[in-house]
Design an enzyme around this catalytic site. Structure first.
Site, PDB file in Angstrom:
ATOM      1  N   HIS A 202       0.789  -1.234   0.000  1.00 34.51           N
ATOM      2  CA  HIS A 202       0.000   0.000   0.000  1.00 34.51           C
ATOM      3  C   HIS A 202       0.820   1.282   0.000  1.00 34.51           C
ATOM      4  O   HIS A 202       0.285   2.360  -0.162  1.00 34.51           O
ATOM      5  CB  HIS A 202      -0.942   0.036   1.207  1.00 34.51           C
TER       6      HIS A 202
HETATM    7  C1  UD1 Z   1      -2.116   5.893   5.390  1.00 33.05           C
HETATM    8  C2  UD1 Z   1      -0.842   6.488   5.962  1.00 33.05           C
HETATM    9  C3  UD1 Z   1       0.259   5.448   5.916  1.00 33.05           C
HETATM   10  C4  UD1 Z   1      -0.178   4.157   6.600  1.00 33.05           C
HETATM   11  C5  UD1 Z   1      -1.484   3.677   6.005  1.00 33.05           C
HETATM   12  C6  UD1 Z   1      -1.975   2.492   6.800  1.00 33.05           C
HETATM   13  C7  UD1 Z   1      -0.516   8.910   5.591  1.00 33.05           C
HETATM   14  C8  UD1 Z   1       0.182   9.925   4.788  1.00 33.05           C
HETATM   15  N1  UD1 Z   1      -0.397   7.629   5.175  1.00 33.05           N
HETATM   16  O1  UD1 Z   1      -1.881   5.595   4.039  1.00 33.05           O
HETATM   17  O2  UD1 Z   1       1.402   5.945   6.591  1.00 33.05           O
HETATM   18  O3  UD1 Z   1       0.809   3.191   6.407  1.00 33.05           O
HETATM   19  O4  UD1 Z   1      -2.462   4.728   6.104  1.00 33.05           O
HETATM   20  O5  UD1 Z   1      -2.882   1.720   6.087  1.00 33.05           O
HETATM   21  O6  UD1 Z   1      -1.145   9.239   6.569  1.00 33.05           O
HETATM   22  N2  UD1 Z   1      -9.209   4.669   1.035  1.00 33.05           N
HETATM   23  C9  UD1 Z   1     -10.441   4.060   0.966  1.00 33.05           C
HETATM   24  N3  UD1 Z   1     -11.040   3.729   2.147  1.00 33.05           N
HETATM   25  C10 UD1 Z   1     -10.510   3.973   3.359  1.00 33.05           C
HETATM   26  C11 UD1 Z   1      -9.258   4.596   3.412  1.00 33.05           C
HETATM   27  C12 UD1 Z   1      -8.611   4.934   2.239  1.00 33.05           C
HETATM   28  O7  UD1 Z   1     -10.972   3.822  -0.097  1.00 33.05           O
HETATM   29  O8  UD1 Z   1     -11.124   3.634   4.391  1.00 33.05           O
HETATM   30  C13 UD1 Z   1      -8.513   4.988  -0.255  1.00 33.05           C
HETATM   31  C14 UD1 Z   1      -8.852   6.376  -0.799  1.00 33.05           C
HETATM   32  O9  UD1 Z   1      -8.862   6.278  -2.175  1.00 33.05           O
HETATM   33  C15 UD1 Z   1      -7.664   7.193  -0.333  1.00 33.05           C
HETATM   34  C16 UD1 Z   1      -6.527   6.199  -0.401  1.00 33.05           C
HETATM   35  O10 UD1 Z   1      -7.095   4.957  -0.024  1.00 33.05           O
HETATM   36  O11 UD1 Z   1      -7.436   8.308  -1.145  1.00 33.05           O
HETATM   37  C17 UD1 Z   1      -5.364   6.524   0.516  1.00 33.05           C
HETATM   38  O12 UD1 Z   1      -5.795   6.706   1.866  1.00 33.05           O
HETATM   39  P1  UD1 Z   1      -4.947   7.618   2.875  1.00 33.05           P
HETATM   40  O13 UD1 Z   1      -5.521   7.524   4.239  1.00 33.05           O
HETATM   41  O14 UD1 Z   1      -4.752   8.980   2.302  1.00 33.05           O
HETATM   42  O15 UD1 Z   1      -3.517   6.970   2.858  1.00 33.05           O
HETATM   43  P2  UD1 Z   1      -3.069   5.454   3.005  1.00 33.05           P
HETATM   44  O16 UD1 Z   1      -2.450   5.048   1.720  1.00 33.05           O
HETATM   45  O17 UD1 Z   1      -4.175   4.638   3.558  1.00 33.05           O
HETATM   46  N1  UDP Z   2      -3.639  -5.451   8.959  1.00 34.56           N
HETATM   47  C1  UDP Z   2      -4.921  -5.974   9.126  1.00 34.56           C
HETATM   48  N2  UDP Z   2      -5.617  -6.362   8.010  1.00 34.56           N
HETATM   49  C2  UDP Z   2      -5.114  -6.276   6.758  1.00 34.56           C
HETATM   50  C3  UDP Z   2      -3.794  -5.742   6.597  1.00 34.56           C
HETATM   51  C4  UDP Z   2      -3.098  -5.333   7.719  1.00 34.56           C
HETATM   52  O1  UDP Z   2      -5.406  -6.083  10.254  1.00 34.56           O
HETATM   53  O2  UDP Z   2      -5.803  -6.642   5.805  1.00 34.56           O
HETATM   54  C5  UDP Z   2      -2.887  -5.021  10.153  1.00 34.56           C
HETATM   55  C6  UDP Z   2      -1.527  -5.636  10.299  1.00 34.56           C
HETATM   56  O3  UDP Z   2      -1.617  -6.893  10.930  1.00 34.56           O
HETATM   57  C7  UDP Z   2      -0.805  -4.597  11.130  1.00 34.56           C
HETATM   58  C8  UDP Z   2      -1.398  -3.308  10.657  1.00 34.56           C
HETATM   59  O4  UDP Z   2      -2.641  -3.639  10.032  1.00 34.56           O
HETATM   60  O5  UDP Z   2      -1.082  -4.765  12.509  1.00 34.56           O
HETATM   61  C9  UDP Z   2      -0.483  -2.631   9.692  1.00 34.56           C
HETATM   62  O6  UDP Z   2      -1.157  -1.574   9.086  1.00 34.56           O
HETATM   63  P1  UDP Z   2      -0.790  -1.038   7.634  1.00 34.56           P
HETATM   64  O7  UDP Z   2      -0.012  -2.041   6.895  1.00 34.56           O
HETATM   65  O8  UDP Z   2      -2.060  -0.558   7.052  1.00 34.56           O
HETATM   66  O9  UDP Z   2       0.078   0.260   7.967  1.00 34.56           O
HETATM   67  P2  UDP Z   2       1.606   0.529   8.362  1.00 34.56           P
HETATM   68  O10 UDP Z   2       1.972  -0.357   9.494  1.00 34.56           O
HETATM   69  O11 UDP Z   2       2.420   0.324   7.142  1.00 34.56           O
HETATM   70  O12 UDP Z   2       1.589   1.974   8.723  1.00 34.56           O
END
Ligand code: UD1
Ligand code: UDP
Length: 362
Positions: A202
């Site tokens: 992601h």
């Molecule tokens: C965010 C964090 C990242 C973290 C990740 C965990 C920032 C800059 N990034 O990234 O550090 O590792 O969360 O998962 O804060 N979207 C949906 N549904 C949701 C959430 C997101 O459809 O519930 C889609 C939307 O298109 C959105 C995109 O995902 O624009 C990105 O979501 P966003 O929260 O901006 O960043 P992440 O890539 O999730």
């Molecule tokens: N995780 C989860 N379901 C999923 C993918 C990840 O519960 O489908 C959990 C994972 O076990 C870990 C956390 O989400 O505890 C990590 O989050 P993510 O990878 O979204 O973000 P990051 O750690 O890179 O910020």
């Protein structure tokens, strides 16, 4: 005393669970959910499964550009701070929700506590790197998972109020792994112990660069093993926008599933043959599960997992992932790189100490 906790993204709900449980023994906790993640399988499911108290505030900020998202959160969190007058603000990790909470608190001179402080990739192109550096520099208490994180902070001149407490994600794993094994079964995913690879992708540096995204999914297609891949909504969107979704649809080994709950994820990690990821949390969980991890990044903040040989950094364009997986030899296991599973307790003890020192100074 009243502590305002700010969360908003999936990994923050998971980190919040063990800390909140400890914190509520001695403090009034007000939970603010920024709404950065909002799909049920990215947010609500974690509150239900981990018995996290219902947030007192749902700010409903949702997705947007960095500036818009962070700015909306900042304005809304500021209002909550005005209304609640907390004694401290607690933030987790390195997302935009972290930075917004940190800025709001520091501008209003409210003590700021940062859980997962001191991590660095030294890659300022990552939004997370900017978020954590800025947050650390305005925090009153910095809860670091490791001594390495403390030394990162020292290099930036932060020499006080940083404490190595261990990693709260290890607390979460220790508390939940037996519950996961008791309540869930691999049968749901049509796999058996050791006969599949678990993958998650992601991170912006992989999803927002078309050639990297393409290289990743092409190399996953070349692996001999079945791959279970809970697909992050960001990655789904970008695969489709870039005309790459066929790399999944036509694949004979990649099985895409919706994001899974935390307990299901722990079970999938525990029983995987290998894990391929660009997640921060999943790299550590692979190490906790004693499963080899292949991290599709050029740097990691979790350097200890690489040093002990359980995590390999893989450039998806330059390296041969299939070869790296088949030639991997499991090294001996080094225990407790991230503490003993009592990080949350230590955090609360240090918060107690912080407030008692403040009282004494009056
Ligand atoms: C965010 C964090 C990242 C973290 C990740 C965990 C920032 C800059 N990034 O990234 O550090 O590792 O969360 O998962 O804060 N979207 C949906 N549904 C949701 C959430 C997101 O459809 O519930 C889609 C939307 O298109 C959105 C995109 O995902 O624009 C990105 O979501 P966003 O929260 O901006 O960043 P992440 O890539 O999730
Ligand atoms: N995780 C989860 N379901 C999923 C993918 C990840 O519960 O489908 C959990 C994972 O076990 C870990 C956390 O989400 O505890 C990590 O989050 P993510 O990878 O979204 O973000 P990051 O750690 O890179 O910020």
């Amino acid at each position: 005393k009243k502590i305002l906790t700010i969360v908003g993204a999936r990994p923050q709900f998971i980190k919040l669970a063990p800390v909140s449980r400890e914190l509520r023994r001695s403090y009034q906790e007000i939970i603010v959910n920024t709404g950065q993640h909002y799909d049920h399988n990215m947010a609500g499911v974690f509150f239900e499964e981990l018995n996290i108290p219902t947030p007192d505030y749902d700010l409903g900020v949702g997705s947007g550009s960095h500036g818009k998202q962070t700015g909306d959160m900042l304005a809304k969190i500021e209002q909550v701070i005005f209304d609640e007058q907390p004694d401290a603000v607690l933030v987790y990790g390195d997302t935009n929700s972290t930075l917004a909470g940190a800025l709001a608190a520091s501008k209003l001179h409210i003590p700021l506590f940062h859980v997962e402080a001191g991590l660095r990739s030294y890659n300022k192109l990552m939004p997370e790197e900017v978020n954590r550096v800025l947050t650390d520099h305005i925090s009153s208490l910095l809860f670091c998972p490791t001594e390495h994180a403390i030394s990162n902070l020292k290099k930036e001149g932060i020499t006080e109020n940083a404490i190595a407490v261990g990693d709260v994600m290890y607390d979460a794993v220790k508390y939940n792994i037996k519950i996961a094994e008791k309540n869930y079964s691999l049968a749901k995913f049509n796999v058996e112990k050791g006969n599949y690879i678990l993958a998650t992708i992601h991170r912006a540096e992989n999803t927002d660069d078309k050639s990297r995204l393409e290289a990743i999914f092409k190399s996953l297609n070349l692996l001999a093993d079945p791959i279970i891949l809970p697909l992050h909504p960001r990655t789904e969107k970008l695969l489709k926008e870039n005309g790459l979704y066929h790399l999944i649809e036509e694949s004979t080994n990649i099985k895409i599933i919706s994001p899974v709950s935390y307990l299901e994820m722990l079970l999938l990690e525990q029983n995987a043959k290998a894990i391929i990821t660009d997640s921060g949390g999943v790299q550590k969980e692979a190490y906790f599960a004693k499963v080899p991890c292949f991290t599709l990044r050029d740097q990691t903040e979790w350097v200890e997992t690489v040093e002990v040989g359980w995590n390999l950094l893989v450039n998806p364009i330059e390296h041969d992932l299939a070869h790296l997986i088949t030639s991997f030899k499991e090294p001996s296991y080094v225990e407790n790189l991230y503490g003993d599973g009592n990080a949350s307790l230590k955090i609360v003890e240090h918060i107690n100490h912080f407030f008692s020192e403040k009282e004494d100074a009056k």
